[in-house]
Design a protein around this motif. Structure first.
Motif, PDB file in Angstrom:
ATOM      1  N   ALA A 154     -15.207   5.095  -0.024  1.00 44.63           N
ATOM      2  CA  ALA A 154     -14.320   5.129   1.143  1.00 44.63           C
ATOM      3  C   ALA A 154     -13.354   3.947   1.125  1.00 44.63           C
ATOM      4  O   ALA A 154     -12.165   4.086   1.462  1.00 44.63           O
ATOM      5  N   GLY A 155     -13.848   2.783   0.727  1.00 49.06           N
ATOM      6  CA  GLY A 155     -12.996   1.604   0.670  1.00 49.06           C
ATOM      7  C   GLY A 155     -11.886   1.745  -0.347  1.00 49.06           C
ATOM      8  O   GLY A 155     -10.737   1.327  -0.102  1.00 49.06           O
ATOM      9  N   VAL A 156     -12.184   2.335  -1.492  1.00 51.42           N
ATOM     10  CA  VAL A 156     -11.154   2.516  -2.514  1.00 51.42           C
ATOM     11  C   VAL A 156     -10.145   3.572  -2.080  1.00 51.42           C
ATOM     12  O   VAL A 156      -8.944   3.458  -2.386  1.00 51.42           O
ATOM     13  N   GLU A 157     -10.582   4.573  -1.332  1.00 51.57           N
ATOM     14  CA  GLU A 157      -9.620   5.531  -0.795  1.00 51.57           C
ATOM     15  C   GLU A 157      -8.665   4.855   0.178  1.00 51.57           C
ATOM     16  O   GLU A 157      -7.468   5.190   0.229  1.00 51.57           O
ATOM     17  N   ARG A 158      -9.171   3.894   0.943  1.00 53.81           N
ATOM     18  CA  ARG A 158      -8.273   3.141   1.838  1.00 53.81           C
ATOM     19  C   ARG A 158      -7.274   2.324   1.019  1.00 53.81           C
ATOM     20  O   ARG A 158      -6.095   2.213   1.391  1.00 53.81           O
ATOM     21  N   ILE A 159      -7.727   1.731  -0.071  1.00 49.71           N
ATOM     22  CA  ILE A 159      -6.815   0.988  -0.946  1.00 49.71           C
ATOM     23  C   ILE A 159      -5.748   1.929  -1.507  1.00 49.71           C
ATOM     24  O   ILE A 159      -4.551   1.597  -1.523  1.00 49.71           O
ATOM     25  N   ALA A 160      -6.175   3.097  -1.977  1.00 47.25           N
ATOM     26  CA  ALA A 160      -5.223   4.063  -2.531  1.00 47.25           C
ATOM     27  C   ALA A 160      -4.179   4.443  -1.491  1.00 47.25           C
ATOM     28  O   ALA A 160      -2.977   4.553  -1.809  1.00 47.25           O
ATOM     29  N   THR A 200      -3.150   2.634   1.035  1.00 51.88           N
ATOM     30  CA  THR A 200      -2.252   1.494   1.206  1.00 51.88           C
ATOM     31  C   THR A 200      -1.237   1.444   0.073  1.00 51.88           C
ATOM     32  O   THR A 200      -0.035   1.265   0.300  1.00 51.88           O
ATOM     33  N   LEU A 201      -1.708   1.613  -1.162  1.00 48.00           N
ATOM     34  CA  LEU A 201      -0.797   1.583  -2.311  1.00 48.00           C
ATOM     35  C   LEU A 201       0.227   2.708  -2.242  1.00 48.00           C
ATOM     36  O   LEU A 201       1.403   2.518  -2.585  1.00 48.00           O
ATOM     37  N   GLU A 202      -0.185   3.890  -1.798  1.00 47.44           N
ATOM     38  CA  GLU A 202       0.730   5.029  -1.718  1.00 47.44           C
ATOM     39  C   GLU A 202       1.839   4.786  -0.702  1.00 47.44           C
ATOM     40  O   GLU A 202       2.900   5.424  -0.782  1.00 47.44           O
ATOM     41  N   GLY A 203       1.612   3.868   0.223  1.00 47.27           N
ATOM     42  CA  GLY A 203       2.630   3.559   1.220  1.00 47.27           C
ATOM     43  C   GLY A 203       3.592   2.462   0.804  1.00 47.27           C
ATOM     44  O   GLY A 203       4.478   2.095   1.573  1.00 47.27           O
ATOM     45  N   LEU A 204       3.426   1.942  -0.421  1.00 48.03           N
ATOM     46  CA  LEU A 204       4.277   0.850  -0.886  1.00 48.03           C
ATOM     47  C   LEU A 204       5.413   1.373  -1.754  1.00 48.03           C
ATOM     48  O   LEU A 204       5.243   2.323  -2.526  1.00 48.03           O
ATOM     49  N   SER A 205       6.552   0.739  -1.655  1.00 49.13           N
ATOM     50  CA  SER A 205       7.686   1.063  -2.518  1.00 49.13           C
ATOM     51  C   SER A 205       7.527   0.310  -3.841  1.00 49.13           C
ATOM     52  O   SER A 205       6.712  -0.623  -3.951  1.00 49.13           O
ATOM     53  N   PRO A 206       8.305   0.681  -4.863  1.00 45.75           N
ATOM     54  CA  PRO A 206       8.268  -0.086  -6.112  1.00 45.75           C
ATOM     55  C   PRO A 206       8.541  -1.571  -5.895  1.00 45.75           C
ATOM     56  O   PRO A 206       7.902  -2.430  -6.522  1.00 45.75           O
ATOM     57  N   GLY A 207       9.465  -1.872  -5.008  1.00 45.83           N
ATOM     58  CA  GLY A 207       9.747  -3.274  -4.710  1.00 45.83           C
ATOM     59  C   GLY A 207       8.572  -3.968  -4.055  1.00 45.83           C
ATOM     60  O   GLY A 207       8.294  -5.144  -4.338  1.00 45.83           O
ATOM     61  N   ASP A 208       7.882  -3.253  -3.165  1.00 46.28           N
ATOM     62  CA  ASP A 208       6.692  -3.818  -2.523  1.00 46.28           C
ATOM     63  C   ASP A 208       5.628  -4.168  -3.565  1.00 46.28           C
ATOM     64  O   ASP A 208       4.965  -5.203  -3.471  1.00 46.28           O
ATOM     65  N   VAL A 255      -2.462  -8.378 -16.452  1.00 43.19           N
ATOM     66  CA  VAL A 255      -1.015  -8.498 -16.639  1.00 43.19           C
ATOM     67  C   VAL A 255      -0.441  -7.199 -17.183  1.00 43.19           C
ATOM     68  O   VAL A 255       0.607  -6.726 -16.738  1.00 43.19           O
ATOM     69  N   ALA A 256      -1.138  -6.598 -18.139  1.00 40.12           N
ATOM     70  CA  ALA A 256      -0.648  -5.350 -18.741  1.00 40.12           C
ATOM     71  C   ALA A 256      -0.574  -4.222 -17.721  1.00 40.12           C
ATOM     72  O   ALA A 256       0.320  -3.359 -17.799  1.00 40.12           O
ATOM     73  N   GLY A 257      -1.492  -4.192 -16.759  1.00 37.45           N
ATOM     74  CA  GLY A 257      -1.507  -3.117 -15.779  1.00 37.45           C
ATOM     75  C   GLY A 257      -0.618  -3.349 -14.581  1.00 37.45           C
ATOM     76  O   GLY A 257      -0.272  -2.405 -13.861  1.00 37.45           O
ATOM     77  N   ALA A 258      -0.228  -4.607 -14.351  1.00 44.48           N
ATOM     78  CA  ALA A 258       0.482  -4.943 -13.113  1.00 44.48           C
ATOM     79  C   ALA A 258       1.838  -4.267 -12.991  1.00 44.48           C
ATOM     80  O   ALA A 258       2.308  -4.003 -11.884  1.00 44.48           O
ATOM     81  N   GLY A 259       2.480  -3.964 -14.112  1.00 46.37           N
ATOM     82  CA  GLY A 259       3.816  -3.389 -14.063  1.00 46.37           C
ATOM     83  C   GLY A 259       3.853  -1.878 -14.029  1.00 46.37           C
ATOM     84  O   GLY A 259       4.934  -1.282 -14.071  1.00 46.37           O
ATOM     85  N   ARG A 260       2.709  -1.243 -13.928  1.00 43.86           N
ATOM     86  CA  ARG A 260       2.685   0.215 -13.877  1.00 43.86           C
ATOM     87  C   ARG A 260       3.330   0.727 -12.597  1.00 43.86           C
ATOM     88  O   ARG A 260       3.464   0.009 -11.610  1.00 43.86           O
ATOM     89  N   SER A 261       3.671   1.994 -12.607  1.00 44.32           N
ATOM     90  CA  SER A 261       4.247   2.616 -11.420  1.00 44.32           C
ATOM     91  C   SER A 261       3.176   2.745 -10.334  1.00 44.32           C
ATOM     92  O   SER A 261       1.975   2.637 -10.608  1.00 44.32           O
ATOM     93  N   ARG A 262       3.642   3.020  -9.137  1.00 46.90           N
ATOM     94  CA  ARG A 262       2.701   3.182  -8.025  1.00 46.90           C
ATOM     95  C   ARG A 262       1.705   4.298  -8.308  1.00 46.90           C
ATOM     96  O   ARG A 262       0.498   4.122  -8.125  1.00 46.90           O
ATOM     97  N   ASP A 263       2.201   5.442  -8.776  1.00 42.43           N
ATOM     98  CA  ASP A 263       1.291   6.568  -9.020  1.00 42.43           C
ATOM     99  C   ASP A 263       0.276   6.245 -10.103  1.00 42.43           C
ATOM    100  O   ASP A 263      -0.891   6.656 -10.023  1.00 42.43           O
ATOM    101  N   GLU A 264       0.696   5.521 -11.120  1.00 45.28           N
ATOM    102  CA  GLU A 264      -0.233   5.145 -12.185  1.00 45.28           C
ATOM    103  C   GLU A 264      -1.299   4.186 -11.675  1.00 45.28           C
ATOM    104  O   GLU A 264      -2.479   4.307 -12.035  1.00 45.28           O
ATOM    105  N   LEU A 265      -0.898   3.242 -10.847  1.00 50.42           N
ATOM    106  CA  LEU A 265      -1.870   2.295 -10.288  1.00 50.42           C
ATOM    107  C   LEU A 265      -2.856   2.997  -9.369  1.00 50.42           C
ATOM    108  O   LEU A 265      -4.060   2.735  -9.417  1.00 50.42           O
ATOM    109  N   VAL A 266      -2.367   3.890  -8.533  1.00 49.43           N
ATOM    110  CA  VAL A 266      -3.256   4.634  -7.637  1.00 49.43           C
ATOM    111  C   VAL A 266      -4.250   5.457  -8.441  1.00 49.43           C
ATOM    112  O   VAL A 266      -5.461   5.470  -8.144  1.00 49.43           O
ATOM    113  N   ALA A 267      -3.768   6.134  -9.463  1.00 55.08           N
ATOM    114  CA  ALA A 267      -4.659   6.948 -10.287  1.00 55.08           C
ATOM    115  C   ALA A 267      -5.698   6.081 -10.988  1.00 55.08           C
ATOM    116  O   ALA A 267      -6.874   6.468 -11.105  1.00 55.08           O
ATOM    117  N   ASP A 268      -5.299   4.915 -11.451  1.00 56.21           N
ATOM    118  CA  ASP A 268      -6.212   4.002 -12.134  1.00 56.21           C
ATOM    119  C   ASP A 268      -7.289   3.500 -11.176  1.00 56.21           C
ATOM    120  O   ASP A 268      -8.484   3.491 -11.506  1.00 56.21           O
TER     121      ASP A 268
END
Length: 254
Positions: free
Chosen positions: A12-18, A20-28, A81-94
């Motif tokens: 449940a906690g990770v779904e809340r994180i997901a 939150t991430l889905e509500g962020l823009s690339p700039g965010d 560092v390698a993962g930090a630059g991924r897109s929002r969708d990639e980070l959420v999926a990860d």
């Protein structure tokens, strides 16, 4: 709580994180997080890699072959560092996929393997089942570190009850040399009555607040709002959190 019940809390906690991430823009995502030097993308990547690292410990317990949490500190940092630059969708999926993998491993862990000793990257040992509780701290604290509207006030009550109590007990058991500024303090949770005496003597300074307020302060996720110090003055800076779990130091084999 029984450790197996915590797995649902993690999901449940990770779904809340997901969410939150889905509500962020690339700039965010490229913007600063609550952790110095890390963007929100770094925090999200760390949440995912932490799930993988704790999966490693459970795999070691399952197979009877020691598997380190991370291959090395350098590898850990490089993967973040390698993962930090991924897109929002990639980070959420990860974040979702790595939590699902960890949860599957934890739910299927045989009872005998759950008691097997594993070792945190910092070096201290604990039974394998405790990785579930370690993950709970990671999920809730790093959600707050995203600095995107989720903080200690939003932490689930079951998490606060467990982590506040564990944090006070573990802090009280730290060697004096590791206490830093809070040395000599008594800390009291006003809602549970739990205390941590850090070399306190009668008449010495005391800090008090709800378990939630104390956990926010001691974990470094708040400025100490809701924590009251007597006599008045600035709250001391607590030592780096989370602390080594004191309960396992006293058990045979640990």
């Amino acid at each position: 709580m029984d450790w197996r019940d915590v797995i649902d809390e993690l999901d449940a906690g990770v779904e809340r994180i997901a969410a939150t991430l889905e509500g962020l823009s690339p700039g965010d995502l490229r913007g600063g997080s609550g952790l110095p030097g890390w963007s929100r993308g770094h925090v999200a990547a760390h949440i995912a890699r932490n799930a993988d690292s704790l999966w490693n410990l459970l795999e070691g317990a399952r197979t009877g072959t020691e598997v380190p949490q991370y291959p090395s500190l350098e590898r850990r940092d490089a993967d973040i560092v390698a993962g930090a630059g991924r897109s929002r969708d990639e980070l959420v999926a990860d974040v979702r996929a790595t939590q699902a993998r960890f949860s599957e491993q934890a739910r299927s862990l045989p009872s005998s393997a759950a008691e097997a000793p594993v070792r945190a990257m910092a070096g201290w040992p604990h039974p394998a089942w405790y990785t579930v509780f370690r993950r709970w701290n990671e999920v809730e604290a790093h959600h707050a570190d995203l600095a995107a509207g989720y903080g200690p006030a939003d932490w689930p009550e079951p998490y606060v009850r467990w982590s506040a109590a564990a944090t006070l007990a573990d802090l009280a058991a730290l060697p004096d040399r590791l206490l830093g500024e809070p040395a000599g303090l008594r800390i009291t949770a006003t809602d549970s009555g739990e205390t941590a005496d850090l070399g306190w003597t009668p008449g010495g300074p005391e800090a008090s607040g709800s378990g939630r307020a104390l956990l926010g302060w001691l974990s470094g996720r708040s400025d100490g709002a809701g924590v009251h110090l007597r006599p008045d003055g600035p709250l001391p800076v607590p030592p780096p959190w989370p602390y080594e779990p004191s309960r396992f130091r006293e058990e045979a084999g640990f």
